[in-house]
Design an enzyme around this catalytic site. Structure first.
Site, PDB file in Angstrom:
ATOM      1  N   LYS A  17     -16.436 -12.967  21.105  1.00  0.00           N
ATOM      2  CA  LYS A  17     -15.745 -12.419  22.355  1.00  0.00           C
ATOM      3  C   LYS A  17     -15.859 -10.928  22.529  1.00  0.00           C
ATOM      4  O   LYS A  17     -16.731 -10.306  21.562  1.00  0.00           O
ATOM      5  CB  LYS A  17     -14.061 -12.505  22.225  1.00  0.00           C
TER       6      LYS A  17
ATOM      7  N   ARG B 159       2.234 -13.343  18.943  1.00  0.00           N
ATOM      8  CA  ARG B 159       1.536 -12.684  20.081  1.00  0.00           C
ATOM      9  C   ARG B 159       1.513 -14.153  20.952  1.00  0.00           C
ATOM     10  O   ARG B 159       2.325 -14.215  21.799  1.00  0.00           O
ATOM     11  CB  ARG B 159       0.059 -12.662  19.658  1.00  0.00           C
TER      12      ARG B 159
ATOM     13  N   TYR C 116     -17.385  23.391  20.741  1.00  0.00           N
ATOM     14  CA  TYR C 116     -15.756  23.533  21.595  1.00  0.00           C
ATOM     15  C   TYR C 116     -14.933  23.851  20.420  1.00  0.00           C
ATOM     16  O   TYR C 116     -14.435  23.244  19.654  1.00  0.00           O
ATOM     17  CB  TYR C 116     -15.479  22.290  22.319  1.00  0.00           C
TER      18      TYR C 116
ATOM     19  N   MET D 122     -19.372  15.569  24.716  1.00  0.00           N
ATOM     20  CA  MET D 122     -19.622  14.242  25.513  1.00  0.00           C
ATOM     21  C   MET D 122     -21.178  13.797  25.281  1.00  0.00           C
ATOM     22  O   MET D 122     -21.459  12.367  25.013  1.00  0.00           O
ATOM     23  CB  MET D 122     -19.750  14.774  27.009  1.00  0.00           C
TER      24      MET D 122
HETATM   25  C1  LIG Z   1     -10.890 -12.303  17.266  1.00  0.00           C
HETATM   26  C2  LIG Z   1      -9.981 -13.684  16.799  1.00  0.00           C
HETATM   27  C3  LIG Z   1     -10.589 -14.057  15.585  1.00  0.00           C
HETATM   28  C4  LIG Z   1     -11.487 -13.274  14.674  1.00  0.00           C
HETATM   29  O1  LIG Z   1     -11.008 -12.280  14.045  1.00  0.00           O
HETATM   30  P1  LIG Z   1     -12.017 -11.303  12.919  1.00  0.00           P
HETATM   31  O2  LIG Z   1     -10.852 -10.578  12.354  1.00  0.00           O
HETATM   32  O3  LIG Z   1     -12.683 -10.455  13.842  1.00  0.00           O
HETATM   33  O4  LIG Z   1     -12.560 -12.491  12.273  1.00  0.00           O
HETATM   34  C5  LIG Z   1     -10.068 -15.323  15.180  1.00  0.00           C
HETATM   35  N1  LIG Z   1      -9.110 -15.823  15.750  1.00  0.00           N
HETATM   36  C6  LIG Z   1      -8.546 -15.360  16.928  1.00  0.00           C
HETATM   37  C7  LIG Z   1      -7.552 -16.204  17.531  1.00  0.00           C
HETATM   38  C8  LIG Z   1      -9.045 -14.354  17.436  1.00  0.00           C
HETATM   39  O5  LIG Z   1      -8.606 -13.627  18.576  1.00  0.00           O
END
Ligand SMILES: *Cc1c(COP(=O)(O)O)cnc(C)c1O
Length: 364
Positions: free
Chosen positions: A35, A130, A256, A304
């Site tokens: 993802k 969630r 800065y 930046m």
């Molecule tokens: C992102 C995600 C994972 C992976 O989590 P990591 O901590 O990056 O291994 C696993 N299961 C779900 C449902 C996720 O959304």
């Protein structure tokens, strides 16, 4: 010459890290979680290193299409399922497996006209609060899905809130097992932290594990453990060069807000990397970087386009010296992304996902 900043993706590290997941969960099939464009690495760039996975898990249908365009014919799982009824058509067309976490998604499936039935991962909310059905509602959701001609296989999944910490997973595993023990179907329960910490001999079992961050070479349970402990390798390097030098006198300030004052005479290097490249502005004085592979520390505020480094440990450094912000440095030196992340009060996930678009990325 373009501005000398670049990111490098290391396919050998991705493959190595995936093998670590397999070593910790030898009886499971492994989803490589890709993802967020493979956690900022780029799906196309990460694919070569991760193609040994049993499947790919992600959220976005457009990313699933990109995986199919790479000719990946194996499983793809949508971790949040579909977002609207039409997405089911794409699931059919690309043969995507999808999570089902709420009644609405079952309603959509029930109205969906499909030729090839769907494989779904019914998600339980075992305590994360969630996504997912509560343990009390889970069985009825399963029965509803099981009665649908649109569904031919139901797997069971849940997600842990504390696999990386002291609370652990036992309470969620117990809730999941109590509500699912007589239901058929494969199980998918572990993220990276659970794979590394809770799946050894005597640990929890899962038919499919979901390995995200570990694939990319960041430890899921910092600060308790770093990548050395888990034998992971950074899959992304962010590197740049020194483009300016300043010799400071005691009392001179840097950058800065004059947040750093030189306590003695010192030479500093100005690095072509700033928050517009994705380097956190929150990294304070003292954040580690490598200059020519030697550990140094930042001084003053990140701006930046530039940041500044105390060159005391590496007197031979000059214009053009290589600076590693995270990842692999010259001579085998390694700076885990978890270190600047911790300095900024965050985790490696956020830094890799936030690599800015203006940074050119190459496959090493
Ligand atoms: C992102 C995600 C994972 C992976 O989590 P990591 O901590 O990056 O291994 C696993 N299961 C779900 C449902 C996720 O959304």
């Amino acid at each position: 010459m373009p501005r000398p900043i670049e990111a490098l993706i290391h396919p050998d590290a991705l493959a190595h890290n995936l093998a670590r997941a397999r070593a910790h969960a030898p009886d499971a099939r492994v989803w490589a979680v890709v993802k967020a464009d493979a956690y900022g690495h780029g799906i196309e760039r990460a694919f070569a290193g991760l193609r040994g996975a049993d499947g790919f898990a992600l959220l976005d249908l457009a990313e699933a299409e990109r995986l199919r365009a790479l000719d990946w014919r194996g499983p793809i799982l949508l971790l949040e399922g579909v977002f609207e009824p039409r997405d089911l058509e794409l699931c059919s067309r690309l043969s995507l497996w999808h999570a089902v976490h709420c009644e609405q998604q079952i309603d959509w499936l029930a109205r969906h006209k499909t030729h090839a039935p769907h494989r779904v991962f019914l998600k339980m909310n075992s305590g994360m609060n969630r996504l997912g059905f509560t343990p009390a509602a889970f069985r009825q959701a399963w029965a509803r899905l099981n009665a649908l001609p649109q569904v031919d296989e139901i797997s069971l999944m849940t997600h842990f809130s504390d696999a990386d910490g002291p609370r652990g997973i036992a309470h969620q595993v117990a809730a999941f097992q109590a509500a699912t023990q007589d239901l058929p179907g494969e199980r998918s329960i572990s993220n990276s932290a659970a794979v590394l910490r809770h799946m050894g001999p005597g640990g929890v079992a899962s038919d499919w594990v979901r390995a995200g961050i570990l694939c990319y070479g960041s430890a899921p349970d910092v600060p308790q453990h770093g990548i050395d402990h888990w034998q992971l390798q950074p899959a992304m390097t962010l590197r740049s060069q020194i483009i300016g030098l300043q010799d400071l006198q005691p009392g001179d300030t840097v950058g800065y807000g004059s947040s750093f004052t030189a306590p003695q005479a010192m030479r500093i290097g100005v690095v072509a990397c700033g928050y517009a490249d994705g380097y956190p502005r929150l990294c304070p004085t003292g954040t580690p970087v490598l200059v020519d592979g030697v550990r140094c520390r930042t001084v003053g505020r990140v701006s930046m386009d530039m940041l500044t480094v105390d060159l005391t440990p590496v007197p031979a450094a000059g214009i053009g010296s290589e600076v590693t912000l995270w990842g692999r440095g010259p001579g085998g030196a390694v700076l885990p992304i978890d270190e600047p992340a911790a300095a900024a009060g965050t985790i490696g996930y956020e830094l890799m996902c936030a690599l800015a678009r203006r940074v050119p990325v190459a496959v090493a």
